[in-house]
Design an enzyme around this catalytic site. Sequence first.
Site, PDB file in Angstrom:
ATOM      1  N   GLY A   1      33.414  35.926  48.706  1.00  0.00           N
ATOM      2  CA  GLY A   1      34.543  35.275  49.392  1.00  0.00           C
ATOM      3  C   GLY A   1      35.679  36.265  49.570  1.00  0.00           C
ATOM      4  O   GLY A   1      35.651  37.374  49.015  1.00  0.00           O
TER       5      GLY A   1
ATOM      6  N   SER B   1      40.276  34.274  47.140  1.00  0.00           N
ATOM      7  CA  SER B   1      39.589  32.979  47.306  1.00  0.00           C
ATOM      8  C   SER B   1      39.290  32.308  45.966  1.00  0.00           C
ATOM      9  O   SER B   1      38.962  31.127  45.914  1.00  0.00           O
ATOM     10  CB  SER B   1      38.288  33.166  48.104  1.00  0.00           C
ATOM     11  OG  SER B   1      37.443  34.089  47.442  1.00  0.00           O
TER      12      SER B   1
ATOM     13  N   THR C   1      38.367  33.774  39.222  1.00  0.00           N
ATOM     14  CA  THR C   1      38.695  32.537  38.504  1.00  0.00           C
ATOM     15  C   THR C   1      37.428  31.713  38.291  1.00  0.00           C
ATOM     16  O   THR C   1      37.170  31.211  37.187  1.00  0.00           O
ATOM     17  CB  THR C   1      39.729  31.715  39.318  1.00  0.00           C
ATOM     18  OG1 THR C   1      40.857  32.559  39.580  1.00  0.00           O
ATOM     19  CG2 THR C   1      40.163  30.466  38.581  1.00  0.00           C
TER      20      THR C   1
ATOM     21  N   ASP D   1      36.751  44.011  41.066  1.00  0.00           N
ATOM     22  CA  ASP D   1      37.977  44.718  40.664  1.00  0.00           C
ATOM     23  C   ASP D   1      37.740  45.528  39.387  1.00  0.00           C
ATOM     24  O   ASP D   1      38.118  46.690  39.275  1.00  0.00           O
ATOM     25  CB  ASP D   1      39.078  43.682  40.385  1.00  0.00           C
ATOM     26  CG  ASP D   1      40.182  43.735  41.434  1.00  0.00           C
ATOM     27  OD1 ASP D   1      40.150  44.648  42.277  1.00  0.00           O
ATOM     28  OD2 ASP D   1      41.070  42.867  41.393  1.00  0.00           O
TER      29      ASP D   1
ATOM     30  N   ARG E   1      35.510  48.550  39.752  1.00  0.00           N
ATOM     31  CA  ARG E   1      36.197  49.645  40.431  1.00  0.00           C
ATOM     32  C   ARG E   1      37.130  50.398  39.466  1.00  0.00           C
ATOM     33  O   ARG E   1      37.714  51.410  39.831  1.00  0.00           O
ATOM     34  CB  ARG E   1      36.956  49.122  41.649  1.00  0.00           C
ATOM     35  CG  ARG E   1      36.040  48.861  42.843  1.00  0.00           C
ATOM     36  CD  ARG E   1      36.762  48.216  43.989  1.00  0.00           C
ATOM     37  NE  ARG E   1      35.899  48.008  45.152  1.00  0.00           N
ATOM     38  CZ  ARG E   1      35.607  48.921  46.057  1.00  0.00           C
ATOM     39  NH1 ARG E   1      36.121  50.136  45.952  1.00  0.00           N
ATOM     40  NH2 ARG E   1      34.820  48.644  47.069  1.00  0.00           N
TER      41      ARG E   1
ATOM     42  N   ARG F   1      31.815  50.333  50.567  1.00  0.00           N
ATOM     43  CA  ARG F   1      31.624  48.931  50.157  1.00  0.00           C
ATOM     44  C   ARG F   1      30.129  48.676  49.966  1.00  0.00           C
ATOM     45  O   ARG F   1      29.724  47.998  49.028  1.00  0.00           O
ATOM     46  CB  ARG F   1      32.177  47.985  51.229  1.00  0.00           C
ATOM     47  CG  ARG F   1      33.701  47.974  51.307  1.00  0.00           C
ATOM     48  CD  ARG F   1      34.138  46.768  52.106  1.00  0.00           C
ATOM     49  NE  ARG F   1      35.462  46.901  52.672  1.00  0.00           N
ATOM     50  CZ  ARG F   1      36.479  46.072  52.410  1.00  0.00           C
ATOM     51  NH1 ARG F   1      36.321  45.099  51.548  1.00  0.00           N
ATOM     52  NH2 ARG F   1      37.637  46.240  53.000  1.00  0.00           N
TER      53      ARG F   1
ATOM     54  N   ILE G   1      33.865  40.775  46.797  1.00  0.00           N
ATOM     55  CA  ILE G   1      34.043  40.257  48.161  1.00  0.00           C
ATOM     56  C   ILE G   1      32.699  40.315  48.879  1.00  0.00           C
ATOM     57  O   ILE G   1      32.308  39.401  49.558  1.00  0.00           O
ATOM     58  CB  ILE G   1      35.098  41.092  48.932  1.00  0.00           C
ATOM     59  CG1 ILE G   1      36.465  40.983  48.251  1.00  0.00           C
ATOM     60  CG2 ILE G   1      35.200  40.583  50.372  1.00  0.00           C
ATOM     61  CD1 ILE G   1      37.556  41.822  48.906  1.00  0.00           C
ATOM     62  N   SER G   2      31.984  41.409  48.737  1.00  0.00           N
ATOM     63  CA  SER G   2      30.688  41.645  49.413  1.00  0.00           C
ATOM     64  C   SER G   2      30.701  41.075  50.831  1.00  0.00           C
ATOM     65  O   SER G   2      30.010  40.095  51.104  1.00  0.00           O
ATOM     66  CB  SER G   2      29.527  41.098  48.593  1.00  0.00           C
ATOM     67  OG  SER G   2      29.783  39.848  48.011  1.00  0.00           O
TER      68      SER G   2
ATOM     69  N   GLY H   1      42.245  48.493  56.718  1.00  0.00           N
ATOM     70  CA  GLY H   1      40.887  48.005  56.471  1.00  0.00           C
ATOM     71  C   GLY H   1      40.840  46.940  55.396  1.00  0.00           C
ATOM     72  O   GLY H   1      39.966  46.978  54.524  1.00  0.00           O
TER      73      GLY H   1
HETATM   74  N1  PPS Z   1      40.957  47.146  51.792  1.00  0.00           N
HETATM   75  C1  PPS Z   1      40.675  46.232  50.883  1.00  0.00           C
HETATM   76  N2  PPS Z   1      39.934  45.143  51.223  1.00  0.00           N
HETATM   77  C2  PPS Z   1      39.625  44.238  50.279  1.00  0.00           C
HETATM   78  N3  PPS Z   1      40.017  44.312  48.983  1.00  0.00           N
HETATM   79  C3  PPS Z   1      40.751  45.371  48.608  1.00  0.00           C
HETATM   80  C4  PPS Z   1      41.102  46.356  49.530  1.00  0.00           C
HETATM   81  N4  PPS Z   1      41.842  47.293  48.881  1.00  0.00           N
HETATM   82  C5  PPS Z   1      41.941  46.907  47.605  1.00  0.00           C
HETATM   83  N5  PPS Z   1      41.284  45.746  47.428  1.00  0.00           N
HETATM   84  C6  PPS Z   1      41.150  45.109  46.097  1.00  0.00           C
HETATM   85  O1  PPS Z   1      39.788  45.339  45.706  1.00  0.00           O
HETATM   86  C7  PPS Z   1      39.155  44.137  45.331  1.00  0.00           C
HETATM   87  C8  PPS Z   1      37.817  43.975  46.051  1.00  0.00           C
HETATM   88  O2  PPS Z   1      36.880  44.785  45.480  1.00  0.00           O
HETATM   89  P1  PPS Z   1      35.337  44.461  45.741  1.00  0.00           P
HETATM   90  O3  PPS Z   1      34.604  45.509  45.006  1.00  0.00           O
HETATM   91  O4  PPS Z   1      35.067  43.063  45.397  1.00  0.00           O
HETATM   92  O5  PPS Z   1      35.210  44.670  47.321  1.00  0.00           O
HETATM   93  S1  PPS Z   1      33.899  44.894  48.188  1.00  0.00           S
HETATM   94  O6  PPS Z   1      32.879  43.947  47.726  1.00  0.00           O
HETATM   95  O7  PPS Z   1      33.465  46.261  48.016  1.00  0.00           O
HETATM   96  O8  PPS Z   1      34.290  44.628  49.571  1.00  0.00           O
HETATM   97  C9  PPS Z   1      40.044  43.015  45.792  1.00  0.00           C
HETATM   98  O9  PPS Z   1      40.029  42.140  44.690  1.00  0.00           O
HETATM   99  P2  PPS Z   1      39.868  40.563  44.841  1.00  0.00           P
HETATM  100  O10 PPS Z   1      41.203  40.116  45.344  1.00  0.00           O
HETATM  101  O11 PPS Z   1      39.599  40.127  43.440  1.00  0.00           O
HETATM  102  O12 PPS Z   1      38.758  40.240  45.781  1.00  0.00           O
HETATM  103  C10 PPS Z   1      41.393  43.650  46.048  1.00  0.00           C
HETATM  104  O13 PPS Z   1      42.222  43.450  44.944  1.00  0.00           O
HETATM  105  N1  ADP Z   2      40.496  26.494  42.502  1.00  0.00           N
HETATM  106  C1  ADP Z   2      41.703  27.023  42.588  1.00  0.00           C
HETATM  107  N2  ADP Z   2      42.772  26.269  42.896  1.00  0.00           N
HETATM  108  C2  ADP Z   2      44.009  26.790  42.984  1.00  0.00           C
HETATM  109  N3  ADP Z   2      44.278  28.103  42.789  1.00  0.00           N
HETATM  110  C3  ADP Z   2      43.256  28.912  42.481  1.00  0.00           C
HETATM  111  C4  ADP Z   2      41.927  28.429  42.372  1.00  0.00           C
HETATM  112  N4  ADP Z   2      41.135  29.451  42.063  1.00  0.00           N
HETATM  113  C5  ADP Z   2      41.919  30.542  41.990  1.00  0.00           C
HETATM  114  N5  ADP Z   2      43.202  30.220  42.235  1.00  0.00           N
HETATM  115  C6  ADP Z   2      44.326  31.151  42.253  1.00  0.00           C
HETATM  116  O1  ADP Z   2      44.138  32.006  43.378  1.00  0.00           O
HETATM  117  C7  ADP Z   2      44.517  33.323  43.066  1.00  0.00           C
HETATM  118  C8  ADP Z   2      43.345  34.261  43.347  1.00  0.00           C
HETATM  119  O2  ADP Z   2      42.316  33.991  42.451  1.00  0.00           O
HETATM  120  P1  ADP Z   2      41.298  35.104  42.023  1.00  0.00           P
HETATM  121  O3  ADP Z   2      40.318  34.456  41.111  1.00  0.00           O
HETATM  122  O4  ADP Z   2      42.014  36.295  41.521  1.00  0.00           O
HETATM  123  O5  ADP Z   2      40.614  35.410  43.434  1.00  0.00           O
HETATM  124  P2  ADP Z   2      39.689  36.634  43.854  1.00  0.00           P
HETATM  125  O6  ADP Z   2      38.993  37.116  42.640  1.00  0.00           O
HETATM  126  O7  ADP Z   2      38.761  36.041  44.867  1.00  0.00           O
HETATM  127  O8  ADP Z   2      40.612  37.624  44.455  1.00  0.00           O
HETATM  128  C9  ADP Z   2      44.956  33.332  41.609  1.00  0.00           C
HETATM  129  O9  ADP Z   2      46.354  33.248  41.567  1.00  0.00           O
HETATM  130  C10 ADP Z   2      44.336  32.067  41.054  1.00  0.00           C
HETATM  131  O10 ADP Z   2      45.114  31.509  40.021  1.00  0.00           O
END
Ligand code: PPS
Ligand code: ADP
Length: 307
Positions: free
Chosen positions: A134, A138, A142, A164, A167, A181, A210-211, A260
């Site tokens: 996601g 998203s 969590t 995260d 990385r 990625r 994210i994949s 990006g």
């Molecule tokens: N350009 C860009 N696009 C998306 N995300 C970014 C980017 N730069 C840094 N970040 C941070 O890196 C986390 C995503 O890492 P992932 O390894 O899950 O990404 S991927 O699967 O390789 O696309 C992602 O964490 P999550 O928010 O937990 O998804 C971001 O915090």
């Molecule tokens: N089901 C949910 N309802 C409301 N807020 C949420 C929910 N799941 C996560 N959050 C909030 O959304 C934000 C992003 O969550 P996180 O788990 O870090 O997402 P991701 O790993 O996809 O980046 C955090 O502040 C978290 O507290």
Amino acid sequence: MLARDLPIPCSGAGGRRAPAAAADGRLAGGVLRPPWGGVAAGVRLVAAARPMSVVTAAAAGSSWDRKAGRSEAAVPAAAPVDGKDDDDVLPVLNKLMTSTVGKSTNIRWHDCPVNQLDRQKLLNQKGCVVWITGLSGSGKSTLACALSRELHSRGHLTYVLDGDNLRHGLNKDLSFKAEDRAENIRRVGLFGEVAKLFADAGLICITSLISPYKSDRSACRKLLPNSSFIEVFLNVPLEVCEERDPKGLYKLARAGKIKGFTGIDDPYETPSDCEIVIQCKVGDCPSPKSMADQVVSYLEANGFFQN
Ligand SMILES: Nc1ncnc2c1ncn2[C@@H]1O[C@H](COP(=O)(O)OS(=O)(=O)O)[C@@H](OP(=O)(O)O)[C@H]1O
Ligand SMILES: Nc1ncnc2c1ncn2[C@@H]1O[C@H](COP(=O)(O)OP(=O)(O)O)[C@@H](O)[C@H]1O
């Protein structure tokens, strides 16, 4: 040194057949050895089913496709060993049983008598990969934590691989360019590098990355045995993720300070063949606990809590 003095590896190609394993045929591909550790006269050397691409058994004239090797006991057999002394035969057999996989030459797969089924019985669960995908924000991390807490409280062994977090170490050399990625996903899922190893260990491995690309996700799926790759799509609208923006990254991306960024100026390819979709709408998102329960129900209904 005589063959009988050589150390006997765990099992498999060079190992003694464990009585229990021999009885249930698990090591059907191992080398049958008489009690003193040599190769029994007249016994054909049979390679165990194992993931390798090409066996360099040139003398035996055989090559071995990775997929075929996994599904059936292929037989890149040694030349007949009759009439040869141990000391002559073992080096030949050893040479025949090495393989080349990618850039690794002269390597050999070692099987151990304790296999995935044994581990699953011990843990009373089936090893699998729960692949959470996601947008950033998203709720992947969590959900991963809530799910692992829920499963743990029910007595199940889990391990979370968070994008995260990875990385910070294993994948710290990778950027967010498409090819990096893809490499990020490959290390975690493809070729079973990490997630598959955990599943093989009998654990419920929860990944949260994210994949964004379908091809990367489906490459991971193909690697795992039938139905043990469970893709969970956190279908959360971009505006919700952007509103949450816990790291301030969307703001930076909108300001052009991060290039990006997924969902802004980089694609996210929506899954079309996932096992579970967790739907979240603006102002109406299931709680982390109820998202986790949705996954637990799936695992329960599909027999993952039995060995
Ligand atoms: N350009 C860009 N696009 C998306 N995300 C970014 C980017 N730069 C840094 N970040 C941070 O890196 C986390 C995503 O890492 P992932 O390894 O899950 O990404 S991927 O699967 O390789 O696309 C992602 O964490 P999550 O928010 O937990 O998804 C971001 O915090
Ligand atoms: N089901 C949910 N309802 C409301 N807020 C949420 C929910 N799941 C996560 N959050 C909030 O959304 C934000 C992003 O969550 P996180 O788990 O870090 O997402 P991701 O790993 O996809 O980046 C955090 O502040 C978290 O507290």
